[in-house]
Design an enzyme around this catalytic site. Structure first.
Site, PDB file in Angstrom:
ATOM      1  N   LYS A  13       0.819  -1.219   0.000  1.00  0.00           N
ATOM      2  CA  LYS A  13       0.000   0.000   0.000  1.00  0.00           C
ATOM      3  C   LYS A  13       0.851   1.266   0.000  1.00  0.00           C
ATOM      4  O   LYS A  13       0.614   2.173  -0.786  1.00  0.00           O
ATOM      5  CB  LYS A  13      -0.939   0.044   1.225  1.00  0.00           C
ATOM      6  N   ARG A  88      -9.487   1.041   8.213  1.00  0.00           N
ATOM      7  CA  ARG A  88      -9.086  -0.333   8.545  1.00  0.00           C
ATOM      8  C   ARG A  88     -10.300  -1.166   8.962  1.00  0.00           C
ATOM      9  O   ARG A  88     -10.177  -2.365   9.134  1.00  0.00           O
ATOM     10  CB  ARG A  88      -8.089  -0.342   9.715  1.00  0.00           C
ATOM     11  N   ARG A 127      11.679  -4.982   5.086  1.00  0.00           N
ATOM     12  CA  ARG A 127      11.473  -3.556   4.784  1.00  0.00           C
ATOM     13  C   ARG A 127      12.427  -2.625   5.530  1.00  0.00           C
ATOM     14  O   ARG A 127      12.721  -2.835   6.697  1.00  0.00           O
ATOM     15  CB  ARG A 127      10.059  -3.137   5.218  1.00  0.00           C
ATOM     16  N   ARG A 160      11.257  -0.717  10.956  1.00  0.00           N
ATOM     17  CA  ARG A 160      10.207  -0.394  11.927  1.00  0.00           C
ATOM     18  C   ARG A 160      10.154  -1.471  13.003  1.00  0.00           C
ATOM     19  O   ARG A 160      10.268  -2.644  12.706  1.00  0.00           O
ATOM     20  CB  ARG A 160       8.852  -0.356  11.200  1.00  0.00           C
ATOM     21  N   ARG A 171       0.137  -8.350  13.372  1.00  0.00           N
ATOM     22  CA  ARG A 171      -0.419  -7.365  12.438  1.00  0.00           C
ATOM     23  C   ARG A 171      -1.215  -8.055  11.335  1.00  0.00           C
ATOM     24  O   ARG A 171      -2.279  -7.608  10.956  1.00  0.00           O
ATOM     25  CB  ARG A 171       0.694  -6.515  11.820  1.00  0.00           C
TER      26      ARG A 171
HETATM   27  P1  AMP Z   1       0.761   1.291   8.637  1.00  0.00           P
HETATM   28  O1  AMP Z   1       1.929   2.163   8.331  1.00  0.00           O
HETATM   29  O2  AMP Z   1      -0.456   1.627   7.809  1.00  0.00           O
HETATM   30  O3  AMP Z   1       1.100  -0.177   8.600  1.00  0.00           O
HETATM   31  O4  AMP Z   1       0.337   1.615  10.151  1.00  0.00           O
HETATM   32  C1  AMP Z   1       1.222   1.396  11.232  1.00  0.00           C
HETATM   33  C2  AMP Z   1       0.445   1.287  12.527  1.00  0.00           C
HETATM   34  O5  AMP Z   1      -0.286   2.506  12.768  1.00  0.00           O
HETATM   35  C3  AMP Z   1      -0.623   0.206  12.531  1.00  0.00           C
HETATM   36  O6  AMP Z   1      -0.073  -1.053  12.880  1.00  0.00           O
HETATM   37  C4  AMP Z   1      -1.605   0.726  13.563  1.00  0.00           C
HETATM   38  O7  AMP Z   1      -1.120   0.497  14.876  1.00  0.00           O
HETATM   39  C5  AMP Z   1      -1.566   2.232  13.310  1.00  0.00           C
HETATM   40  N1  AMP Z   1      -2.592   2.633  12.326  1.00  0.00           N
HETATM   41  C6  AMP Z   1      -2.392   3.105  11.062  1.00  0.00           C
HETATM   42  N2  AMP Z   1      -3.553   3.376  10.439  1.00  0.00           N
HETATM   43  C7  AMP Z   1      -4.532   3.054  11.324  1.00  0.00           C
HETATM   44  C8  AMP Z   1      -5.954   3.085  11.275  1.00  0.00           C
HETATM   45  N3  AMP Z   1      -6.623   3.490  10.180  1.00  0.00           N
HETATM   46  N4  AMP Z   1      -6.635   2.695  12.392  1.00  0.00           N
HETATM   47  C9  AMP Z   1      -5.988   2.300  13.491  1.00  0.00           C
HETATM   48  N5  AMP Z   1      -4.651   2.212  13.596  1.00  0.00           N
HETATM   49  C10 AMP Z   1      -3.919   2.586  12.531  1.00  0.00           C
END
Ligand code: AMP
Length: 212
Positions: A13, A88, A127, A160, A171
């Site tokens: 994404k 999400r 990553r 990360r 996750r």
């Molecule tokens: P990502 O970079 O999209 O993988 O997001 C990293 C982390 O941020 C996720 O594992 C969640 O803990 C938090 N996060 C990101 N977007 C959301 C969302 N829409 N709702 C809740 N938590 C989020």
């Protein structure tokens, strides 16, 4: 145009959102990037978000939705946005629909990038991110010219915390788009599914095609 990008963690994404934003001029809004920025700046929201992110869990909807609402109320988001990592779940999707409806806008496309679990685990654990500019790299698919250094700005690359093996599994379990979320957009007639296991370029081409 307002577009949401859906898919499990590791489907690509972030990488694809950057490319599509560049190709289309859409504003790229990533809730994950926003949370990471809060963590970096040591804000109150950052501290709260970190406690969930470190465990691979979602930040509570209330907090996430209000941060997103604030972001899309700014001028630069008025004509079009590519949402990456939001929504999400269905409550977030409904909140987004409502926020856009208030501005007489709607989600025009939901692009679902799919991939198998085994592929996702191997991708997530390879990553690397630039500490300075946030550019993404991958040991296997998109390595930097020089190990540990960003091609774009020369910044230091890091992994990360939530890309480490045990958190990756949580996750995947907790953050795969739920069938109900996918149905939400299928019912709205805006869902397009793209096979995310092809090359980065092929996936970009398929996504851009779906946006026509
Ligand atoms: P990502 O970079 O999209 O993988 O997001 C990293 C982390 O941020 C996720 O594992 C969640 O803990 C938090 N996060 C990101 N977007 C959301 C969302 N829409 N709702 C809740 N938590 C989020």
């Amino acid at each position: 145009m307002f577009v949401v990008l859906l898919g499990p963690p590791g489907a690509g994404k972030g990488t694809q959102a950057e490319r599509i934003a560049k190709a289309t001029g859409l504003l790229h809004v990533s809730t994950g990037d926003m949370f990471r920025e809060h963590v970096r700046n040591e804000t109150e929201l950052g501290q709260l978000a970190k406690s969930y992110m470190d465990k691979g869990e979602l930040v509570p909807d209330e907090v996430t939705i209000s941060m997103l609402n604030e972001r899309i109320s700014r001028d630069d988001a008025s004509e079009g946005v590519m949402f990456d990592g939001f929504p999400r779940n269905v409550p977030q999707a409904k909140a987004l629909d409502d926020a856009l409806a208030e501005r007489a806008k709607k989600i025009d496309r939901a692009l679902l990038i799919s991939a198998r679990d085994e592929e996702l685990v191997s991708r997530l654990s390879g990553r690397w991110i630039c500490r300075q500019c946030g550019r993404l790299f991958h040991e296997r698919f998109d390595p930097p010219a020089e190990a540990g250094k960003c091609d774009a700005c020369g910044g230091e690359l890091y992994q990360r915390d939530d890309d480490k093996a045990d958190v990756v599994r949580t996750r995947l379990e907790k953050q795969k788009p739920a069938p109900e979320l996918i149905d939400h957009y299928r019912q709205a007639g805006v869902l397009h599914e793209v096979d995310g296991e092809r090359s980065i370029d092929e996936v970009t081409t398929a996504l851009l095609e779906a946006l026509r």
